[in-house]
Design a protein around this motif. Sequence first.
Motif, PDB file in Angstrom:
ATOM      1  N   PRO A   1       9.715  16.595 -19.827  1.00  0.00           N
ATOM      2  CA  PRO A   1       8.325  15.963 -19.838  1.00  0.00           C
ATOM      3  C   PRO A   1       7.976  15.884 -18.199  1.00  0.00           C
ATOM      4  O   PRO A   1       9.231  15.795 -17.357  1.00  0.00           O
ATOM      5  CB  PRO A   1       8.208  14.813 -20.263  1.00  0.00           C
ATOM      6  N   THR A   2       6.722  15.942 -18.016  1.00  0.00           N
ATOM      7  CA  THR A   2       6.495  15.630 -16.362  1.00  0.00           C
ATOM      8  C   THR A   2       6.762  14.089 -16.315  1.00  0.00           C
ATOM      9  O   THR A   2       6.931  13.249 -17.076  1.00  0.00           O
ATOM     10  CB  THR A   2       5.000  15.863 -16.294  1.00  0.00           C
ATOM     11  N   ILE A   3       6.780  13.764 -14.883  1.00  0.00           N
ATOM     12  CA  ILE A   3       7.134  12.513 -14.660  1.00  0.00           C
ATOM     13  C   ILE A   3       6.096  11.671 -15.210  1.00  0.00           C
ATOM     14  O   ILE A   3       6.355  10.313 -15.752  1.00  0.00           O
ATOM     15  CB  ILE A   3       6.888  12.192 -12.967  1.00  0.00           C
ATOM     16  N   LEU A   4       4.716  11.869 -15.107  1.00  0.00           N
ATOM     17  CA  LEU A   4       3.617  10.929 -15.522  1.00  0.00           C
ATOM     18  C   LEU A   4       3.999  11.030 -17.228  1.00  0.00           C
ATOM     19  O   LEU A   4       3.500   9.942 -17.727  1.00  0.00           O
ATOM     20  CB  LEU A   4       2.131  11.590 -15.356  1.00  0.00           C
ATOM     21  N   GLU A   5       4.145  12.154 -17.958  1.00  0.00           N
ATOM     22  CA  GLU A   5       4.173  11.932 -19.212  1.00  0.00           C
ATOM     23  C   GLU A   5       5.286  10.986 -19.700  1.00  0.00           C
ATOM     24  O   GLU A   5       5.247  10.348 -20.524  1.00  0.00           O
ATOM     25  CB  GLU A   5       4.666  13.392 -19.872  1.00  0.00           C
ATOM     26  N   LEU A   6       6.768  11.172 -18.863  1.00  0.00           N
ATOM     27  CA  LEU A   6       7.741  10.157 -19.282  1.00  0.00           C
ATOM     28  C   LEU A   6       7.199   8.670 -18.933  1.00  0.00           C
ATOM     29  O   LEU A   6       7.312   7.892 -19.887  1.00  0.00           O
ATOM     30  CB  LEU A   6       8.871  10.582 -18.246  1.00  0.00           C
ATOM     31  N   LEU A   7       6.498   8.453 -17.884  1.00  0.00           N
ATOM     32  CA  LEU A   7       6.255   7.185 -17.719  1.00  0.00           C
ATOM     33  C   LEU A   7       5.186   6.461 -18.654  1.00  0.00           C
ATOM     34  O   LEU A   7       5.027   5.398 -19.150  1.00  0.00           O
ATOM     35  CB  LEU A   7       5.252   7.033 -16.111  1.00  0.00           C
ATOM     36  N   THR A   8       4.138   7.462 -18.984  1.00  0.00           N
ATOM     37  CA  THR A   8       3.254   7.091 -20.218  1.00  0.00           C
ATOM     38  C   THR A   8       3.863   6.683 -21.476  1.00  0.00           C
ATOM     39  O   THR A   8       3.744   5.815 -22.176  1.00  0.00           O
ATOM     40  CB  THR A   8       2.341   8.054 -20.397  1.00  0.00           C
ATOM     41  N   THR A   9       4.892   7.640 -21.752  1.00  0.00           N
ATOM     42  CA  THR A   9       5.699   7.252 -22.895  1.00  0.00           C
ATOM     43  C   THR A   9       6.412   5.955 -22.867  1.00  0.00           C
ATOM     44  O   THR A   9       6.505   5.193 -23.810  1.00  0.00           O
ATOM     45  CB  THR A   9       6.540   8.383 -23.403  1.00  0.00           C
ATOM     46  N   LEU A  10       6.952   5.757 -21.742  1.00  0.00           N
ATOM     47  CA  LEU A  10       7.879   4.456 -21.391  1.00  0.00           C
ATOM     48  C   LEU A  10       6.711   3.419 -21.771  1.00  0.00           C
ATOM     49  O   LEU A  10       7.174   2.378 -21.986  1.00  0.00           O
ATOM     50  CB  LEU A  10       8.257   4.399 -20.266  1.00  0.00           C
ATOM     51  N   GLN A  11       5.749   3.407 -20.967  1.00  0.00           N
ATOM     52  CA  GLN A  11       4.620   2.155 -20.945  1.00  0.00           C
ATOM     53  C   GLN A  11       4.223   1.847 -22.415  1.00  0.00           C
ATOM     54  O   GLN A  11       4.280   0.700 -22.795  1.00  0.00           O
ATOM     55  CB  GLN A  11       3.366   2.506 -20.294  1.00  0.00           C
ATOM     56  N   THR A  12       3.933   3.046 -23.097  1.00  0.00           N
ATOM     57  CA  THR A  12       3.685   2.742 -24.734  1.00  0.00           C
ATOM     58  C   THR A  12       4.802   2.225 -25.323  1.00  0.00           C
ATOM     59  O   THR A  12       4.425   1.494 -26.447  1.00  0.00           O
ATOM     60  CB  THR A  12       3.064   4.344 -25.241  1.00  0.00           C
ATOM     61  N   GLN A  13       6.034   2.658 -25.242  1.00  0.00           N
ATOM     62  CA  GLN A  13       7.314   2.125 -25.882  1.00  0.00           C
ATOM     63  C   GLN A  13       7.266   0.719 -25.358  1.00  0.00           C
ATOM     64  O   GLN A  13       7.379  -0.253 -26.464  1.00  0.00           O
ATOM     65  CB  GLN A  13       8.509   2.698 -25.204  1.00  0.00           C
ATOM     66  N   HIS A  14       6.857   0.185 -24.269  1.00  0.00           N
ATOM     67  CA  HIS A  14       6.929  -1.400 -24.006  1.00  0.00           C
ATOM     68  C   HIS A  14       5.915  -2.016 -24.594  1.00  0.00           C
ATOM     69  O   HIS A  14       6.358  -3.208 -25.038  1.00  0.00           O
ATOM     70  CB  HIS A  14       6.592  -1.360 -22.197  1.00  0.00           C
TER      71      HIS A  14
END
Length: 204
Positions: A152-165
């Motif tokens: 995943p792109t950096i932004l995709e990874l960060l968005t996924t982690l934010q949703t996970q949080h």
Amino acid sequence: LLDDVMRLYQAHLDGTTPDLPHRPPYRNYLTWLANHDTTNTETYWRHTLTNITEPTPLPTTTNPQPGHTETRRELPTNLTTQLTQLARQHHLTLSTIIRGAWAILLHHYSNHNHILFGATVSGRPPDLPGVENIIGLFINTIPITADLTTNPTILELLTTLQTQHINHTPHQHTPLTDIHTYSNIPTGTPLFNTIIVYENYPAG
């Protein structure tokens, strides 16, 4: 507790009587725990850890030297400002960006695609009235996962982690020992080898 100490200290300096806010008792949380349905929580953590079969290692030197060496790195002000702007622009938190950076580092050094590490959380259930004002032990450590199999792109990874949080929040009170039993990692093997501790105290 720190807020109360500051109020008491300021009142002492001013020669006035301190006006302390009402603090709900910690037993309210214990009652909430006793009445909380854990069925959904177990299902949630089992699903979260489905693809994890071992803790993600952080390779270190095979011949460590005796003693302990501490390394400190302080980010430049301009970089901190850029990270803050990035977080606001994409509706992220700074802790999410730190978690994303750690996930990428673990992926790089371990060559694992399914990343697992720990992170400390407040552990305060949002549906408990007045929980932010209760003095007591709430902090917990929970697993954070990142799937990098699709690159995943950096932004995709960060968005996924934010949703996970956000998804973790209703279940962040779960004892780590219980979460371990819900995983595919054998008893006796640590659930994770590294932990992120992000501290952000709203105090002057």
